[in-house]
Scaffold this active site. Structure first.
Site, PDB file in Angstrom:
ATOM      1  N   CYS A 139       0.815  -1.222   0.000  1.00  0.00           N
ATOM      2  CA  CYS A 139       0.000   0.000   0.000  1.00  0.00           C
ATOM      3  C   CYS A 139       0.846   1.269   0.000  1.00  0.00           C
ATOM      4  CB  CYS A 139      -0.977  -0.010   1.174  1.00  0.00           C
ATOM      5  SG  CYS A 139      -0.221   0.116   2.820  1.00  0.00           S
ATOM      6  N   HIS A 187      -2.783   1.456   6.846  1.00  0.00           N
ATOM      7  CA  HIS A 187      -3.073   1.340   5.417  1.00  0.00           C
ATOM      8  C   HIS A 187      -3.185   2.736   4.826  1.00  0.00           C
ATOM      9  CE1 HIS A 187      -4.249  -0.731   1.788  1.00  0.00           C
ATOM     10  NE2 HIS A 187      -5.299   0.051   1.653  1.00  0.00           N
ATOM     11  N   HIS A 199      -5.621   1.959  -4.420  1.00  0.00           N
ATOM     12  CA  HIS A 199      -4.736   1.402  -3.391  1.00  0.00           C
ATOM     13  C   HIS A 199      -4.370  -0.031  -3.741  1.00  0.00           C
ATOM     14  CE1 HIS A 199      -7.972  -0.869  -0.884  1.00  0.00           C
ATOM     15  NE2 HIS A 199      -8.480  -0.586  -2.051  1.00  0.00           N
TER      16      HIS A 199
END
Length: 223
Positions: A139, A187, A199
């Site tokens: 990520c 994240h 993402h």
């Protein structure tokens, strides 16, 4: 000269000694310059080594955190019924499609627009733990890579990226802003407009579009 039997020979010797002294002085000057350059290289290498150690420590800490969460997620998934699993996958997957350009909004800067273009260009690339492109991404590796294509350096981890720029509210988010999720900033995604982010979600997945509210948002930053 009064003590020399041959004044001419004496002057030649003095001239020779002067030349030797001048050469030695020049050599000493060059030696000092080389030592100064060497000291600069040594100091720069020390700084880079310290930065590398800090990044390695952050990545190890981030890896342990992700592994703990993955273990928890797997245990929860094992307890779910097939119907619940299917519903969970539909919710986490989102549409996977690009948002409608008419509602995408404008990026906050030319560099942010370039980063958005970069992140869109790798939609469909596989997730890769610890990878920051160009063929696979985790990520934070994805967002770091995208901004690197725009000539902007941001930290490697999602925790570092949560403080990489000016904080804005989710309502003020513009394309190119980084959206950080969960209280532990574990994240990160890039807002691309139209209520969507791009993402790299988790192992086995691909870089994709998802709704910005897919998880609890802890911060929005504008590099």
């Amino acid at each position: 000269l009064l003590l020399s039997a041959d004044p001419g020979d004496f002057l030649d010797k003095v001239s020779t000694l002067d030349r030797i002294g001048a050469r030695n002085s020049d050599r000493l000057r060059r030696l000092h310059e080389a030592q100064r350059v060497l000291d600069q290289y040594r100091a720069d290498a020390g700084r880079r080594l310290s930065e590398l150690k800090r990044t390695t420590t952050e990545l190890k800490r981030h890896k342990k955190s992700v592994q703990r969460r993955l273990g928890t997620a797997r245990r929860l998934l094992h307890r779910m019924t097939p119907e619940d699993r299917a519903a969970h996958e539909r919710a986490s997957r989102g549409t996977g499609r690009a948002p409608t350009p008419l509602v995408a909004g404008a990026a906050s800067s030319a560099r942010a627009a370039a980063a958005v273009g970069a992140v869109r260009s790798v939609v469909g690339s596989p997730y890769g733990w610890g990878q920051a492109g160009p063929n696979s991404f985790d990520c934070s590796g994805l967002t770091q890579w995208a901004y690197r294509q725009a000539g902007v350096a941001i930290p490697r981890t999602s925790q570092g990226q949560s403080a990489a720029g000016r904080r804005v509210s989710l309502a003020e988010a513009r394309p190119g802003d980084l959206v950080v999720y969960r209280n532990d900033a574990s994240h990160v995604a890039m807002y691309v407009g139209g209520g969507q982010v791009v993402h790299s979600p988790y192992p086995g997945s691909q870089v994709r579009y998802d709704p910005v509210g897919m998880m609890p948002v802890s911060a929005v930053t504008r590099p």
